[in-house]
Design a protein around this motif. Structure first.
Motif, PDB file in Angstrom:
ATOM      1  N   GLY A 179       0.827  -1.201   0.000  1.00  0.00           N
ATOM      2  CA  GLY A 179       0.000   0.000   0.000  1.00  0.00           C
ATOM      3  C   GLY A 179       0.860   1.248   0.000  1.00  0.00           C
ATOM      4  N   ASP A 180       0.521   2.179   0.875  1.00  0.00           N
ATOM      5  CA  ASP A 180       1.211   3.457   0.905  1.00  0.00           C
ATOM      6  C   ASP A 180       2.701   3.310   1.195  1.00  0.00           C
ATOM      7  N   ALA A 181       3.042   2.250   1.953  1.00  0.00           N
ATOM      8  CA  ALA A 181       4.457   2.048   2.286  1.00  0.00           C
ATOM      9  C   ALA A 181       5.287   1.858   1.020  1.00  0.00           C
ATOM     10  N   VAL A 182       4.677   1.245  -0.015  1.00  0.00           N
ATOM     11  CA  VAL A 182       5.396   1.055  -1.274  1.00  0.00           C
ATOM     12  C   VAL A 182       5.724   2.422  -1.885  1.00  0.00           C
ATOM     13  N   ARG A 183       4.750   3.293  -1.862  1.00  0.00           N
ATOM     14  CA  ARG A 183       4.986   4.645  -2.418  1.00  0.00           C
ATOM     15  C   ARG A 183       6.074   5.359  -1.631  1.00  0.00           C
ATOM     16  N   ARG A 184       6.024   5.217  -0.331  1.00  0.00           N
ATOM     17  CA  ARG A 184       7.063   5.889   0.474  1.00  0.00           C
ATOM     18  C   ARG A 184       8.449   5.278   0.213  1.00  0.00           C
ATOM     19  N   LEU A 185       8.447   3.974  -0.034  1.00  0.00           N
ATOM     20  CA  LEU A 185       9.729   3.325  -0.340  1.00  0.00           C
ATOM     21  C   LEU A 185      10.301   3.869  -1.643  1.00  0.00           C
ATOM     22  N   VAL A 186       9.429   4.024  -2.647  1.00  0.00           N
ATOM     23  CA  VAL A 186       9.896   4.551  -3.937  1.00  0.00           C
ATOM     24  C   VAL A 186      10.354   6.000  -3.781  1.00  0.00           C
ATOM     25  N   GLU A 187       9.627   6.769  -2.958  1.00  0.00           N
ATOM     26  CA  GLU A 187      10.064   8.152  -2.694  1.00  0.00           C
ATOM     27  C   GLU A 187      11.445   8.157  -2.051  1.00  0.00           C
ATOM     28  N   PHE A 188      11.622   7.226  -1.140  1.00  0.00           N
ATOM     29  CA  PHE A 188      12.929   7.113  -0.471  1.00  0.00           C
ATOM     30  C   PHE A 188      14.012   6.776  -1.495  1.00  0.00           C
ATOM     31  N   GLY A 189      13.695   5.818  -2.379  1.00  0.00           N
ATOM     32  CA  GLY A 189      14.655   5.434  -3.412  1.00  0.00           C
ATOM     33  C   GLY A 189      14.996   6.620  -4.303  1.00  0.00           C
ATOM     34  N   ASP A 190      13.963   7.373  -4.680  1.00  0.00           N
ATOM     35  CA  ASP A 190      14.185   8.554  -5.533  1.00  0.00           C
ATOM     36  C   ASP A 190      15.088   9.564  -4.846  1.00  0.00           C
ATOM     37  N   SER A 191      14.928   9.673  -3.541  1.00  0.00           N
ATOM     38  CA  SER A 191      15.668  10.712  -2.815  1.00  0.00           C
ATOM     39  C   SER A 191      17.148  10.385  -2.687  1.00  0.00           C
ATOM     40  N   LEU A 192      17.532   9.149  -3.019  1.00  0.00           N
ATOM     41  CA  LEU A 192      18.939   8.768  -2.860  1.00  0.00           C
ATOM     42  C   LEU A 192      19.821   9.355  -3.961  1.00  0.00           C
ATOM     43  N   GLY A 193      19.179   9.711  -5.062  1.00  0.00           N
ATOM     44  CA  GLY A 193      19.946  10.312  -6.149  1.00  0.00           C
ATOM     45  C   GLY A 193      20.794   9.331  -6.937  1.00  0.00           C
ATOM     46  N   ILE A 194      20.500   8.069  -6.834  1.00  0.00           N
ATOM     47  CA  ILE A 194      21.210   7.051  -7.620  1.00  0.00           C
ATOM     48  C   ILE A 194      20.170   6.185  -8.316  1.00  0.00           C
ATOM     49  N   PRO A 195      20.557   5.481  -9.370  1.00  0.00           N
ATOM     50  CA  PRO A 195      19.572   4.592 -10.026  1.00  0.00           C
ATOM     51  C   PRO A 195      19.166   3.469  -9.068  1.00  0.00           C
ATOM     52  N   VAL A 196      17.860   3.327  -8.880  1.00  0.00           N
ATOM     53  CA  VAL A 196      17.348   2.298  -7.978  1.00  0.00           C
ATOM     54  C   VAL A 196      16.375   1.404  -8.742  1.00  0.00           C
ATOM     55  N   LYS A 197      16.531   0.096  -8.574  1.00  0.00           N
ATOM     56  CA  LYS A 197      15.571  -0.844  -9.141  1.00  0.00           C
ATOM     57  C   LYS A 197      14.884  -1.580  -8.004  1.00  0.00           C
ATOM     58  N   TYR A 198      13.661  -2.017  -8.297  1.00  0.00           N
ATOM     59  CA  TYR A 198      12.862  -2.648  -7.247  1.00  0.00           C
ATOM     60  C   TYR A 198      12.464  -4.054  -7.644  1.00  0.00           C
ATOM     61  N   LEU A 199      12.320  -4.888  -6.642  1.00  0.00           N
ATOM     62  CA  LEU A 199      11.806  -6.229  -6.884  1.00  0.00           C
ATOM     63  C   LEU A 199      10.818  -6.540  -5.771  1.00  0.00           C
ATOM     64  N   CYS A 200       9.526  -6.634  -6.169  1.00  0.00           N
ATOM     65  CA  CYS A 200       8.493  -6.957  -5.193  1.00  0.00           C
ATOM     66  C   CYS A 200       8.383  -8.477  -5.104  1.00  0.00           C
ATOM     67  N   LEU A 201       8.677  -9.020  -3.941  1.00  0.00           N
ATOM     68  CA  LEU A 201       8.718 -10.470  -3.773  1.00  0.00           C
ATOM     69  C   LEU A 201       7.312 -11.022  -3.617  1.00  0.00           C
ATOM     70  N   VAL A 202       7.008 -12.042  -4.387  1.00  0.00           N
ATOM     71  CA  VAL A 202       5.714 -12.703  -4.254  1.00  0.00           C
ATOM     72  C   VAL A 202       5.952 -14.198  -4.026  1.00  0.00           C
ATOM     73  N   ASP A 203       4.890 -14.931  -3.746  1.00  0.00           N
ATOM     74  CA  ASP A 203       5.083 -16.281  -3.217  1.00  0.00           C
ATOM     75  C   ASP A 203       5.370 -17.370  -4.247  1.00  0.00           C
ATOM     76  N   TYR A 204       4.480 -17.542  -5.210  1.00  0.00           N
ATOM     77  CA  TYR A 204       4.501 -18.792  -5.966  1.00  0.00           C
ATOM     78  C   TYR A 204       4.862 -18.614  -7.441  1.00  0.00           C
ATOM     79  N   ALA A 205       4.989 -19.756  -8.093  1.00  0.00           N
ATOM     80  CA  ALA A 205       5.554 -19.803  -9.443  1.00  0.00           C
ATOM     81  C   ALA A 205       4.921 -18.798 -10.396  1.00  0.00           C
ATOM     82  N   ASN A 206       3.609 -18.552 -10.257  1.00  0.00           N
ATOM     83  CA  ASN A 206       3.008 -17.572 -11.165  1.00  0.00           C
ATOM     84  C   ASN A 206       2.207 -16.531 -10.405  1.00  0.00           C
ATOM     85  N   SER A 207       2.646 -16.201  -9.207  1.00  0.00           N
ATOM     86  CA  SER A 207       1.976 -15.138  -8.440  1.00  0.00           C
ATOM     87  C   SER A 207       1.989 -13.840  -9.226  1.00  0.00           C
ATOM     88  N   ARG A 208       3.141 -13.577  -9.826  1.00  0.00           N
ATOM     89  CA  ARG A 208       3.256 -12.331 -10.572  1.00  0.00           C
ATOM     90  C   ARG A 208       2.354 -12.376 -11.810  1.00  0.00           C
TER      91      ARG A 208
END
Lengths: 692, 440, 160
Positions: free
Chosen positions: A456-485
């Motif tokens: 939820g909102d924590a994801v947005r805040r995490l991305v804001e945090f990543g943006d504020s670092l001033g370096i290229p940041v990539k994200y990986l949202c971990l999900v459970d099973y073989a085709n959860s994504r």
């Protein structure tokens, strides 16, 4: 530094400075044999098989440790070299039991191959051989010291590759042998990497030993049915039965890696409780019936409820293929006219994609985990829940000095090498991550992996945090099973269609469906929601497609026995959004792939939802689903194709309570894990590492 | 206490403080009274380059067996490295036939400490270890006491002799492994690991103990350094031959009248060593063979022994100066049994890391044992030679060569004795002409 | 597990002798010194040393069989080690070992029933110029003969 030029067997070869002769040769099609050398692990120079002749060097030199040099002249097949190899093999075979006729490795043994190739077919050894008794170290690992050639590959892969260090060496000289870490048994990940990497039959698998010869089996490369990391596993199949899994050819996104589930946990396929006939509730009891009977019963009910504008609830799964999930949502939305479609989500991919909208290259791939300069792991015990990702990060640290940061509630294996590891209680992860700001900002780039702690909102805040670092940041949202994504990508969501396109109406989520007292039909494809929540509607007609008689199936009016991932083709998408193709390995009597079941149901209902052949459905997915227009040859040849991110806002609000990881360990895997005798036996073994 | 009567032909440098019959290790008071630590005091006033130059000038070569020039070894340590630098003393003396380090440790431990201090100064080391084989437990006590005295007198610890330089030294016990005499295996052992050899490069000079730049020398090598600094490299060099500076402790053992450890100039004649210093072959018997530098060195036939004991002369006839262990064998010696015993040692001590050494020594031990018992077959002799040649130069470290070289020399130089064992076996064979079966 | 005060003091000193974080360096000497008190490297000792040095027990197990002086089963109160390597062989070491077997009534790596003596044929112990040599525990006895051997054993037996 410029490449150096050297000559190997008269062939001019160029290689980067520092390249080992054995690698430079291999890249130019010249194989230098070796037992102890294994790319990516520390150098041993122990087996002496790779000794080569280097001009101006009086002694033969090991190709596995000698780097190339400008003007070097190397001979890898000179009479002197070939004689030496033959001599090394004669030494090696002197104490080898030569029980090849019964050895599991027979036919795919590196020692056999080399003896064959270098003609070491005669032995002058007439002394008593050193012999050690075979030992069982765990339900899945056996060790035969007599066969062991002491190449130390197993010791290294366990220590360096996994960070488990469950193997050591005991004694010295000719009676040296490998030992497990707990006296007479192993306390480890039971991943079996030591078995795969063993060039001979010293380490054998408890599930495969003495079962077959390698040439009697078909070897089918497919994708593991368990977690969402997307490892390739090569299943060896005889008469439709899977006898083993491995990844010895280092193909796929996982290279040499495979965990216990990918290697051994295929035994649910032949579990005695596997459903092999459709079931229909007759006089309150589920009875085996024919396919046509079951299909017509379900179709008739679907048509009836549809006709009277009744309420459907459709719940899909995280282990069914993209084609099946796509077809299911199409069936629900177009065929049944309902917006009530959902599945059980384990990670908030939706909010992440929305937060990242409009930017390219912000989603991490498995490859990125190996090349990033820094990584931040939030709220996940990767070694247990995402073993490939844990392996990749560790390999990155070993090979490229990755700087790792960890924010987790408890100790994790990444602590061993992390620059900083912070223990954080639930809900405080972002604050803990913020305390790493200065360190993180120093890196050239960063990958952030996060589990269901951030939603939820924590994801947005995490991305804001990543943006504020001033370096290229990539994200990986971990999900459970073989085709959860893939389930999310294909639109098994009440408010989003395939490719995260908002739907006109918002349907019920799966919890709301179960709580709806007026629900007329509940159709569950490969999922078991009733294991945790009761169905409020007493009169709902329940149709279930599954491998086993789950809690949900027990409540069903019609149950269709479906095929598992190992019994069908199709595609799945891993946590990192990489699409890979399943290949049918096993055959189980009486079951059908979910896509077939849905197709037949549609036909029975008189609907036209298109052809239900996996390749054709995937064609449609490529045409219509954002980000899935991937290169077919990549997938067709067993590769992993990166899906593009949805760019553009996704105007929905994700209720955080819908995001919950099942919290599997390395030895559990939801329903499939419960039906894997092997996984259960490992948990019951003494001193097992991961208790449920 | 352990020592033998000195011989007038000896040139006593390292052993100059030894007294016969001596009762106690030389303590710090007596050490200081006999110019002890003066070499070190002098070195404190020298730059590292000057110290290393002096050692280079001395033509001192490693006394462990390989004979690498010591000054050059020290010069390989990267001066700019930010890592701490270490000194390691190889007191894991275990080459059969060798017992020289033991008498230095036992009689004059401060000499070793002084040599270590000079080396440490030359590379600006901060710590050192004396790796003493586990069997020499009583010597650990002797050296520990000397170290304690050196600390008390300000030769070890912080601000040594007011120089502002800190250096710590301690003993470290081995636990029974010949392989740990190999420098990189010793370093593994020092780190608490199995004593397998390490890949080289990197060499200890750049990545040694605990992956830091390290100078690693034998006890005798360090012990020569105080007098080199005190009297000058040239003085020391002139004691020996042009390429082999100084004196050397030769451990005379086997069939001689006066076995013992004798300090003689490099290049001393081997026959004179046996006949004049050692008092000749025991019982007036004829000399058959000599192992010139510990069991790893190819054996010399009696007629090959009239030669100077220096690295080049021995290399010229296909052997090595090795560790100074001169093993004398008279005409009664059973060369097959001797070879079998030597191979039994190498098979026992092979660390098992690489295939040719692990399997080759074990195979040769069994084969030679069979030959020795008269159960050989005619092809065994060539097979032994060939197996040894298949090991030679192909193993990970020098242990494989150390096992292969004596085998080749014994078989080739004393083939007749190996054949005689076959003949005696055939004579005992129950069926005329039948080859005895290999005993399994 | 606790050891004698002297050994505890030695261990405390030893741990300071290795670079920070590299206390594993003390592993092999620590095992040997501890074995002198415990008689053998027991599973309990493995765990104890692993704890003291913050290493995994398997890292301790790895070295036990590598170093020939470390042993899993106790030897006699007097562990009699007879060298038969080349210099001793030439001077009667083998005969001395056979004599020792007869004198003690045990074979190689065996212990007398009363636990007083054990016998081991060992490799070169650095006494070549004073061969043949015997080491009882850590005490060297040089230029041994069967007669001197008998006297040695008899005096040790009397000492009990």
């Amino acid at each position: 530094m410029p490449d150096v030029t050297l000559t190997i067997n008269g062939q001019a070869v160029t290689a980067a400075p520092g390249t080992l002769i054995i690698e430079a040769a291999r890249r130019h099609g010249i194989e230098i044999p070796a037992f102890c050398y294994y790319e990516g692990y520390s150098l041993q120079a122990a087996c002496r098989m790779c000794l080569v002749e280097i001009e101006k060097n009086p002694k033969l030199q090991p190709g596995c440790t000698m780097p190339v040099a400008e003007g070097m002249v190397v001979l890898t097949e000179s009479p002197k070299v070939v004689e030496t190899r033959k001599a090394m093999l004669e030494f090696l075979l002197s104490n080898h039991p030569l029980d090849c006729p019964v050895c599991d490795k027979g036919g795919e043994c590196e020692l056999q191959d080399m003896s064959f190739r270098y003609g070491a077919g005669e032995s002058r050894f007439t002394e008593l051989k050193v012999h050690g008794e075979e030992q069982q170290w765990s339900p899945v690992v056996y060790y035969d010291p007599a066969r062991c050639i002491l190449c130390y590959r197993c010791v290294r892969v366990c220590d360096e590759g996994l960070g488990v260090t469950a193997l050591g060496t005991q004694n010295r000289g000719v009676i040296s042998e490998i030992i497990p870490n707990a006296g007479d048994h192993l306390v480890c990940d039971e991943c079996g990497m030591c078995i795969d990497i063993c060039p001979v039959g010293a380490l054998t698998s408890g599930t495969y030993r003495y079962k077959s010869r390698p040439w009697e089996m078909n070897h089918v490369g497919t994708i593991c049915a368990h977690c969402s990391d997307g490892c390739k596993t090569t299943l060896a199949v005889r008469d439709g039965e899977i006898l083993r899994g491995n990844n010895r050819d280092r193909s796929g996104i996982n290279g040499e890696f495979l965990c216990i589930k990918g290697r051994y946990a295929f035994d649910f396929v032949r579990h005695p409780e596997r459903l092999q006939s459709p079931l229909l509730r007759v006089n309150g009891e589920l009875q085996p019936v024919s396919w046509s009977e079951a299909l017509s019963a379900a179709a008739a009910k679907f048509n009836e409820v549809k006709a009277r504008g009744g309420r459907f609830g459709v719940i899909g799964a995280t282990r069914t293929t993209n084609e099946e999930n796509y077809f299911l949502q199409k069936f629900a939305r177009q065929g049944l006219g309902t917006a009530n479609i959902d599945h059980r989500r384990s990670g908030d991919v939706v909010t992440l994609l929305d937060a990242l909208s409009g930017r390219a290259n912000a989603l991490a791939t498995v490859e990125d985990l190996y090349t990033a300069k820094a990584a931040l792991v939030i709220g996940s015990d990767l070694a247990q829940q995402h073993p490939l990702f844990a392996f990749q990060l560790r390999a990155n640290w070993r090979h490229h000095q990755l700087t790792a940061y960890v924010v987790t509630p408890g100790p994790v294996r990444e602590d061993l090498y992390a620059a900083r590891a912070i223990r954080s209680e639930a809900g405080k992860e972002l604050e803990a991550a913020a305390s790493l700001r200065d360190d993180l900002a120093k890196s050239q780039d960063l990958v952030i992996l996060f589990g269901d702690a951030i939603k939820g909102d924590a994801v947005r805040r995490l991305v804001e945090f990543g943006d504020s670092l001033g370096i290229p940041v990539k994200y990986l949202c971990l999900v459970d099973y073989a085709n959860s994504r893939g389930a999310m990508d294909m639109g098994l969501l009440p408010d989003l269609g395939p490719g995260y396109q908002p739907t006109q109406t918002r349907g019920l989520n799966w919890r709301e469906m179960l709580a709806d007292p007026a629900l007329d039909v509940l159709w569950v494809v490969g999922e078991d929601p009733l294991e945790e929540t009761a169905l409020a509607s007493a009169n709902a007609f329940v149709v279930v497609q599954d491998l086993f008689l789950t809690e949900t199936a027990k409540r069903a009016d019609v149950v269709f026995p479906s095929a598992s991932a190992y019994e069908k083709t199709g595609t799945v998408t891993n946590s990192a959004g990489q699409v890979q193709r399943l290949k049918q390995a096993a055959k189980v009597m009486g079951v059908k792939p979910d896509l077939d079941i849905m197709g037949l149901l549609a036909k029975e209902m008189g609907l036209n939802l298109g052809i239900w052949i996996p390749d054709k459905v995937f064609e449609e997915i490529r045409r219509t689903v954002r980000g899935y227009n991937v290169a077919l040859p990549v997938i067709a040849t067993g590769g992993a194709a990166q899906t593009g991110a949805a760019d553009g806002r996704i105007p929905v609000t994700v209720p955080p309570e819908l995001i919950r990881s099942a919290g599997d360990t390395l030895f559990t895997s939801g329903t499939l894990g419960r039906y894997s005798g092997m996984l259960r036996s490992v948990m019951e073994a003494p001193g097992t590492l991961y208790k449920p | 206490m352990l020592f033998n009567e000195p011989h007038p032909l000896e040139v006593k440098v390292l052993t100059r403080r030894f007294e016969y019959p001596n009762a106690e290790p030389i303590g710090i008071d007596r050490f200081l009274a006999t110019r002890g630590y003066e070499g070190f005091r002098k070195a404190l006033g020298m730059t590292p380059e000057q110290i290393i130059d002096e050692v280079k000038k001395s033509n001192l070569r490693g006394r462990g067996g390989a004979g690498f020039p010591t000054g050059m070894k020290w010069s390989f340590v990267p001066r700019q490295s930010p890592k701490p630098k270490y000194i390691v003393v190889n007191a894991d003396e275990s080459e059969p036939g060798t017992c020289k380090d033991r008498i230095i440790l036992e009689n004059d431990p401060h000499r070793l400490i002084e040599g270590v201090l000079i080396a440490a100064r030359a590379i600006n080391a901060s710590r050192g270890w004396i790796y003493i084989r586990g069997e020499y437990r009583y010597l650990i006590a002797v050296v520990d006491k000397a170290i304690e005295e050196a600390y008390q007198h300000g030769f070890l610890g912080e601000n040594i002799q007011g120089s502002g330089w800190t250096f710590h030294l301690s003993t470290h016990s081995g636990a029974g492994a010949y392989e740990c005499g190999e420098e990189s295996a010793l370093l593994n052992s020092l780190e608490g690991l199995r004593g397998n050899p390490r890949l080289k490069p990197p060499f200890p000079a750049t990545s040694g103990a605990f992956q830091c730049p390290t100078v690693l020398n034998n006890v005798e090598t360090y012990s020569a350094v105080p007098d080199i600094i005190l009297n000058g490299g040239e003085w020391y060099s002139n004691l020996g031959t042009p390429k082999n500076g100084g004196t050397r402790l030769f451990c005379l053992s086997g069939h001689v009248n006066r076995p013992g450890v004798y300090e003689l100039p490099m290049g001393f004649n081997l026959l004179r060593l046996i006949n004049e210093v050692g008092g000749g072959v025991r019982g007036g018997r004829k000399l058959k063979a000599v192992i010139p530098g510990g069991s790893s060195c190819p054996v010399l036939k009696a007629e090959e022994c009239d030669l100077p004991m220096d690295h080049e002369s021995l290399a010229k006839i296909g052997s090595m100066l090795g560790s100074g262990g001169v093993v004398v064998m008279d005409e009664t010696t059973d060369m097959v049994k001797a070879m079998f015993r030597i191979m039994k040692f190498y098979a026992h001590e092979s660390c098992g890391w690489c295939i040719p050494c692990r399997e080759g020594t074990a195979w040769l031990k069994k084969l030679l044992g069979r030959l020795d018992e008269g159960l050989g077959v005619s092809t065994d002799i060539d097979l032994a030679n060939e197996l040894a040649r298949n090991m030679l130069g192909k193993t990970f470290c020098a242990l494989g060569d150390a096992a292969a070289m004596p085998t080749i020399s014994f078989v080739e130089k004393f083939r007749g004795e190996f054949e005689a064992k076959l003949k005696s076996a055939q004579a005992q064979a129950p069926v005329p002409g039948a080859q005895p079966l290999a005993v399994l | 597990m606790t050891f004698s005060p002297e050994l505890e003091a030695r261990f405390a000193r030893m741990l300071r002798n290795y670079p920070p974080g590299r206390q594993k360096g003390a592993l092999i000497p620590m095992l040997l010194y501890a074995q002198d008190e415990t008689g053998a490297v027991t599973p309990e000792l493995v765990q104890e040393v692993a704890n003291r040095l913050s290493v995994k027990p398997v890292e301790v197990e790895e070295v036990i069989g590598f170093y020939s002086m470390l042993r899993r089963k106790p030897m006699g109160k007097y562990h009699v080690q007879v060298c038969t390597n080349i210099s001793c062989l030439l001077t009667g070491g083998e005969e001395l070992f056979e004599h020792a077997c007869r004198k003690l009534g045990i074979g190689n790596r065996e212990v007398t029933p009363d636990g007083q003596f054990s016998l081991e044929e060992v490799e070169c112990m650095g006494a070549c110029s004073w061969a043949p040599a015997v080491e009882v525990n850590y005490d060297f006895h040089h230029k041994m003969t069967p007669e001197k051997f008998d006297q040695l054993i008899d005096s040790l037996a009397k000492r009990q």
